[in-house]
Design a protein around this motif. Structure first.
Motif, mmCIF file in Angstrom:
data_model
loop_
_atom_site.group_PDB
_atom_site.id
_atom_site.type_symbol
_atom_site.label_atom_id
_atom_site.label_comp_id
_atom_site.label_asym_id
_atom_site.label_seq_id
_atom_site.Cartn_x
_atom_site.Cartn_y
_atom_site.Cartn_z
ATOM 1 N N MET A 141 0.847 -1.189 0.000
ATOM 2 C CA MET A 141 0.000 0.000 0.000
ATOM 3 C C MET A 141 0.886 1.243 0.000
ATOM 4 S SD MET A 141 -3.019 -1.322 0.011
ATOM 5 C CE MET A 141 -4.249 -0.193 0.616
ATOM 6 N N ILE A 142 0.381 2.295 -0.606
ATOM 7 C CA ILE A 142 1.084 3.569 -0.696
ATOM 8 C C ILE A 142 0.325 4.591 0.136
ATOM 9 C CG2 ILE A 142 1.769 5.441 -2.250
ATOM 10 C CD1 ILE A 142 1.839 3.330 -4.500
ATOM 11 N N ASP A 143 1.062 5.361 0.910
ATOM 12 C CA ASP A 143 0.474 6.456 1.687
ATOM 13 C C ASP A 143 0.363 7.672 0.779
ATOM 14 O OD1 ASP A 143 -0.200 8.520 3.418
ATOM 15 O OD2 ASP A 143 1.314 7.992 4.911
ATOM 16 N N ARG A 144 -0.849 8.042 0.447
ATOM 17 C CA ARG A 144 -1.075 9.152 -0.486
ATOM 18 C C ARG A 144 -0.511 10.467 0.019
ATOM 19 N NH1 ARG A 144 -7.487 9.978 -0.635
ATOM 20 N NH2 ARG A 144 -6.986 11.843 -1.795
ATOM 21 N N LYS A 145 -0.393 10.630 1.333
ATOM 22 C CA LYS A 145 0.100 11.884 1.911
ATOM 23 C C LYS A 145 1.600 12.086 1.663
ATOM 24 C CE LYS A 145 -3.855 13.149 3.434
ATOM 25 N NZ LYS A 145 -4.572 14.198 2.721
ATOM 26 N N CYS A 146 2.296 11.034 1.253
ATOM 27 C CA CYS A 146 3.725 11.138 0.951
ATOM 28 C C CYS A 146 3.983 11.599 -0.483
ATOM 29 C CB CYS A 146 4.407 9.792 1.174
ATOM 30 S SG CYS A 146 4.416 9.274 2.895
ATOM 31 N N TYR A 147 2.941 11.629 -1.318
ATOM 32 C CA TYR A 147 3.074 11.955 -2.735
ATOM 33 C C TYR A 147 2.009 12.975 -3.123
ATOM 34 C CZ TYR A 147 5.853 7.769 -2.316
ATOM 35 O OH TYR A 147 6.780 6.834 -1.904
ATOM 36 N N PRO A 148 2.370 14.260 -3.151
ATOM 37 C CA PRO A 148 1.385 15.330 -3.338
ATOM 38 C C PRO A 148 0.529 15.217 -4.602
ATOM 39 C CG PRO A 148 3.497 16.243 -2.675
ATOM 40 C CD PRO A 148 3.712 14.787 -2.929
ATOM 41 N N GLN A 178 3.383 17.991 -13.735
ATOM 42 C CA GLN A 178 4.691 17.346 -13.825
ATOM 43 C C GLN A 178 5.831 18.228 -13.342
ATOM 44 O OE1 GLN A 178 5.207 15.159 -17.559
ATOM 45 N NE2 GLN A 178 2.992 15.390 -17.847
ATOM 46 N N THR A 179 5.653 19.527 -13.386
ATOM 47 C CA THR A 179 6.711 20.422 -12.910
ATOM 48 C C THR A 179 6.797 20.432 -11.380
ATOM 49 O OG1 THR A 179 5.255 22.359 -12.964
ATOM 50 C CG2 THR A 179 6.539 21.909 -14.945
ATOM 51 N N ARG A 180 5.732 20.004 -10.720
ATOM 52 C CA ARG A 180 5.730 19.959 -9.249
ATOM 53 C C ARG A 180 6.081 18.584 -8.696
ATOM 54 N NH1 ARG A 180 0.224 22.959 -7.679
ATOM 55 N NH2 ARG A 180 -0.410 20.822 -8.040
ATOM 56 N N LEU A 181 6.307 17.592 -9.561
ATOM 57 C CA LEU A 181 6.648 16.260 -9.073
ATOM 58 C C LEU A 181 7.982 16.298 -8.338
ATOM 59 C CD1 LEU A 181 5.732 13.940 -12.084
ATOM 60 C CD2 LEU A 181 4.674 13.917 -9.818
ATOM 61 N N GLU A 182 7.969 15.797 -7.128
ATOM 62 C CA GLU A 182 9.200 15.692 -6.346
ATOM 63 C C GLU A 182 9.931 14.418 -6.766
ATOM 64 O OE1 GLU A 182 7.771 15.778 -2.341
ATOM 65 O OE2 GLU A 182 7.136 17.869 -2.480
ATOM 66 N N ALA A 216 10.973 11.887 -5.096
ATOM 67 C CA ALA A 216 10.420 10.650 -4.520
ATOM 68 C C ALA A 216 9.206 10.173 -5.318
ATOM 69 C CB ALA A 216 10.038 10.875 -3.059
ATOM 70 N N GLU A 217 8.379 11.113 -5.757
ATOM 71 C CA GLU A 217 7.193 10.727 -6.525
ATOM 72 C C GLU A 217 7.587 10.279 -7.931
ATOM 73 O OE1 GLU A 217 2.534 11.961 -6.996
ATOM 74 O OE2 GLU A 217 3.916 13.424 -6.167
ATOM 75 N N LYS A 218 8.598 10.897 -8.511
ATOM 76 C CA LYS A 218 9.103 10.447 -9.811
ATOM 77 C C LYS A 218 9.614 9.014 -9.718
ATOM 78 C CE LYS A 218 10.488 14.993 -11.532
ATOM 79 N NZ LYS A 218 11.639 15.838 -11.901
ATOM 80 N N ARG A 219 10.321 8.705 -8.633
ATOM 81 C CA ARG A 219 10.821 7.346 -8.433
ATOM 82 C C ARG A 219 9.665 6.365 -8.246
ATOM 83 N NH1 ARG A 219 14.586 10.200 -5.395
ATOM 84 N NH2 ARG A 219 13.553 9.660 -3.448
#
Length: 71
Positions: A5-12, A44-48, A50-53
């Motif tokens: 499971m992925i915690d949505r709060k970790c990926y804006p 896509q310009t706001r992707l951090e 961690a979210e790209k990975r």
């Protein structure tokens, strides 16, 4: 990663595209499906990094290296 499971709060951006999901956690398969179908809503310009990975990992695991985004 299957079954995790992925915690949505970790990926804006994931959090934003989960507008119709009440839960905090989402299965990896479902997260990948949301990224594919709602890609046009991802800034896509706001992707951090961690979210790209995360997206790259999901693409490899669930998309077999391909992500078919809706335009």
């Amino acid at each position: 990663m299957a079954g995790t499971m992925i915690d949505r709060k970790c990926y804006p951006e994931l959090d934003l595209i989960m507008w119709d999901h009440a839960g905090r956690f989402i299965a990896t398969e479902k997260a990948f499906a949301l990224y594919e179908t709602r890609w046009r809503f991802v800034n896509q310009t706001r992707l951090e990094n961690a979210e790209k990975r995360l997206i790259a990992t999901l693409k490899q695991k669930h998309g077999h290296g391909v992500m078919l985004t809706a335009c």
